[in-house]
Design a protein around this motif. Structure first.
Motif, mmCIF file in Angstrom:
data_model
loop_
_atom_site.group_PDB
_atom_site.id
_atom_site.type_symbol
_atom_site.label_atom_id
_atom_site.label_comp_id
_atom_site.label_asym_id
_atom_site.label_seq_id
_atom_site.Cartn_x
_atom_site.Cartn_y
_atom_site.Cartn_z
ATOM 1 N N GLN A 49 0.826 -1.218 0.000
ATOM 2 C CA GLN A 49 0.000 0.000 0.000
ATOM 3 C C GLN A 49 0.861 1.269 0.000
ATOM 4 O OE1 GLN A 49 -3.512 -0.316 2.889
ATOM 5 N NE2 GLN A 49 -2.386 -2.162 3.382
ATOM 6 N N PHE A 59 1.653 7.866 11.297
ATOM 7 C CA PHE A 59 0.750 8.899 11.808
ATOM 8 C C PHE A 59 0.739 8.848 13.338
ATOM 9 C CE2 PHE A 59 -0.895 7.335 7.699
ATOM 10 C CZ PHE A 59 -0.656 8.476 6.938
ATOM 11 N N GLY A 167 -8.178 -9.225 -0.164
ATOM 12 C CA GLY A 167 -8.394 -7.794 0.059
ATOM 13 C C GLY A 167 -7.978 -7.296 1.426
ATOM 14 N N PHE A 169 -6.079 -5.559 4.183
ATOM 15 C CA PHE A 169 -5.100 -4.460 4.167
ATOM 16 C C PHE A 169 -4.645 -4.096 5.572
ATOM 17 C CE2 PHE A 169 -8.153 -1.476 5.766
ATOM 18 C CZ PHE A 169 -9.378 -1.947 5.277
ATOM 19 N N LEU A 181 -15.385 -8.861 3.449
ATOM 20 C CA LEU A 181 -14.222 -8.556 4.270
ATOM 21 C C LEU A 181 -14.652 -7.621 5.396
ATOM 22 C CD1 LEU A 181 -11.099 -8.199 4.840
ATOM 23 C CD2 LEU A 181 -11.165 -6.359 3.126
ATOM 24 N N ARG A 187 -15.333 -5.129 14.189
ATOM 25 C CA ARG A 187 -16.193 -5.819 13.227
ATOM 26 C C ARG A 187 -16.308 -7.319 13.507
ATOM 27 N NH1 ARG A 187 -17.291 -1.591 12.684
ATOM 28 N NH2 ARG A 187 -17.363 -0.146 10.927
ATOM 29 N N TRP A 194 -22.665 -11.982 9.873
ATOM 30 C CA TRP A 194 -22.776 -12.079 8.416
ATOM 31 C C TRP A 194 -22.645 -13.538 7.961
ATOM 32 C CZ3 TRP A 194 -23.663 -7.851 5.133
ATOM 33 C CH2 TRP A 194 -23.720 -8.188 3.774
ATOM 34 N N LEU A 200 -25.625 -7.771 8.748
ATOM 35 C CA LEU A 200 -25.045 -7.426 10.055
ATOM 36 C C LEU A 200 -26.017 -7.798 11.175
ATOM 37 C CD1 LEU A 200 -23.321 -3.965 9.515
ATOM 38 C CD2 LEU A 200 -22.540 -6.242 8.928
ATOM 39 N N TYR B 16 -18.222 8.450 7.254
ATOM 40 C CA TYR B 16 -18.707 7.817 8.484
ATOM 41 C C TYR B 16 -19.415 8.811 9.406
ATOM 42 C CZ TYR B 16 -16.153 3.462 7.436
ATOM 43 O OH TYR B 16 -15.696 2.290 6.869
ATOM 44 N N LEU B 51 -0.638 14.153 5.337
ATOM 45 C CA LEU B 51 -1.463 13.535 4.293
ATOM 46 C C LEU B 51 -1.768 14.577 3.220
ATOM 47 C CD1 LEU B 51 -3.945 11.509 6.514
ATOM 48 C CD2 LEU B 51 -2.631 10.520 4.636
ATOM 49 N N PHE B 59 -4.894 5.622 0.222
ATOM 50 C CA PHE B 59 -4.884 4.157 0.324
ATOM 51 C C PHE B 59 -6.150 3.603 -0.329
ATOM 52 C CE2 PHE B 59 -2.723 5.952 4.093
ATOM 53 C CZ PHE B 59 -1.431 5.546 3.777
ATOM 54 N N GLN B 61 -7.156 0.766 -1.513
ATOM 55 C CA GLN B 61 -7.716 -0.510 -1.061
ATOM 56 C C GLN B 61 -8.627 -0.267 0.150
ATOM 57 O OE1 GLN B 61 -4.601 -3.293 -0.125
ATOM 58 N NE2 GLN B 61 -5.892 -5.091 -0.434
ATOM 59 N N LYS B 62 -8.158 0.600 1.047
ATOM 60 C CA LYS B 62 -8.946 1.001 2.209
ATOM 61 C C LYS B 62 -10.184 1.768 1.763
ATOM 62 C CE LYS B 62 -7.458 2.449 6.807
ATOM 63 N NZ LYS B 62 -6.286 2.967 7.537
ATOM 64 N N TYR B 65 -12.776 -0.667 0.625
ATOM 65 C CA TYR B 65 -13.355 -1.308 1.814
ATOM 66 C C TYR B 65 -14.342 -0.369 2.504
ATOM 67 C CZ TYR B 65 -13.919 -3.046 6.526
ATOM 68 O OH TYR B 65 -14.472 -3.458 7.711
ATOM 69 N N ARG B 68 -17.779 -0.361 0.885
ATOM 70 C CA ARG B 68 -18.555 -1.567 1.183
ATOM 71 C C ARG B 68 -19.001 -1.582 2.646
ATOM 72 N NH1 ARG B 68 -22.455 -4.487 0.273
ATOM 73 N NH2 ARG B 68 -22.344 -6.669 0.924
ATOM 74 N N ASP B 69 -18.097 -1.152 3.527
ATOM 75 C CA ASP B 69 -18.400 -1.115 4.956
ATOM 76 C C ASP B 69 -19.602 -0.192 5.204
ATOM 77 O OD1 ASP B 69 -17.677 -1.943 7.630
ATOM 78 O OD2 ASP B 69 -16.814 0.029 7.977
ATOM 79 N N ARG B 72 -22.902 -1.694 4.091
ATOM 80 C CA ARG B 72 -23.430 -2.649 5.077
ATOM 81 C C ARG B 72 -23.999 -1.939 6.301
ATOM 82 N NH1 ARG B 72 -18.125 -6.361 4.475
ATOM 83 N NH2 ARG B 72 -17.436 -4.847 6.021
#
Lengths: 200, 200
Positions: A49, A59, A167, A169, A181, A187, A194, A200, B16, B51, B59, B61-62, B65, B68-69, B72
């Motif tokens: 990544q 960070f 997937g 990460f 994922l 989670r 799930w 959920l 979020y 950043l 990122f 890939q995050k 995710y 999708r998160d 859900r």
């Protein structure tokens, strides 16, 4: 294998994997979900990544928050918590040993390692500490030597690659048979629910 | 001000923050906690961490995710969810308008903006959409003009600086009177519980 199976991906260096590993058996049992415990290495996953170090070191403000967050989470779970030195720990040795074990023995070993690392602040890259984790898990401490076997080394690499393909990460992560994922100790319940009910 | 007060820090660009804003009133009321709704800008807060862009774009890939998160999470809450285009949205206009409003009016406006942005995929930097958010919140749509006032601009900057001083590094975030910081929609209940009882 039951219809409800979850893959649990963890790295012994991962802080939030500690409460997840300690909570997982009871939560999975309560829902009738089978869990496959898969040790991985986050190093190559972070590197892919573009991260040169663990995110909480890249960070530092987030790193300080993570420590306080874990103190609160572990207090609520009545789990002891202390950061080991050095932090993060090198998880290679224990990750390999985990792959030399199966089923219940692996689960007992994983929990013993986490308890030593984040409950007592021990250095899990030390073979004497890894042997102590085996002993506390009612396993032969000489299993530390298994970490030197090519097959075991390859198993840890293969699990890491499989996690990346799924997937993953970061850790802890959970994947379900239908390809969902879930990331993080937060989670854990969602992933198990799930697996049972497809929501959920 | 009651003994139990929580500061709720949000940016209209933050995904979020949407479920958090929609859940917050009921959860706070159930615990007798007063909430101060504070619009901030994550841009300077991310920049201060080195950043160059939103973390989910740094990122990817995050980022996938996260989408999708949220799908859900919103499905479980029976909240509509769609990513607006462009994503992330420019939150400056609505952030300023939020600071031109107080109390209940501010809360109604904030929820209207989030519903338009992440429920319907609208572009909240468009003054016509901001006016529609005001209208849906039973407020005067001409309040959009308030965003041009120096005092309002300064209030958004000051809130952002206050958030940084409180350790906020992302949104949504919650802070309690005794200095605890909680990050994420996942920590909404924890923050409110802490405000009441000093533990999770």
């Amino acid at each position: 294998m039951s219809a409800s199976t979850v893959q649990f991906w963890f790295d012994f260096a991962s802080t939030y994997s500690y409460p997840a590993a300690m909570r997982l058996e009871a939560e999975a049992k309560a829902r009738g979900v089978d869990v496959v415990w898969r040790a991985i290495l986050l190093g190559p996953i972070f590197a892919a990544q573009g991260l040169k170090d663990a995110p909480f070191r890249v960070f530092p403000q987030k790193g300080r928050y993570m420590q306080r967050d874990l103190e609160r989470i572990c207090a609520a779970l009545h789990l002891p918590f202390q950061l080991p030195a050095p932090f993060p720990q090198n998880s290679l040795l224990c990750g390999r040993i985990a792959h030399a074990l199966d089923g219940e023995a692996r689960v007992r070993f994983v929990k013993s390692v986490y308890a030593l690392e984040f409950g007592e602040g021990r250095t899990i890259s030390d073979p004497l500490i890894a042997a102590e984790a085996l002993r506390r898990a009612d396993l032969d401490p000489s299993f530390v030597e298994k970490a030197k076997e090519d097959e075991v080394k390859a198993a840890l690499r293969a699990a890491t690659e499989e996690a990346q393909s799924a997937g993953v990460f970061g850790a802890p992560a959970f994947t379900t048979k239908d390809g969902e994922l879930f990331w993080g100790n937060d989670r854990l319940e969602d992933a198990l629910n799930w697996a049972v009910q497809g929501k959920l």
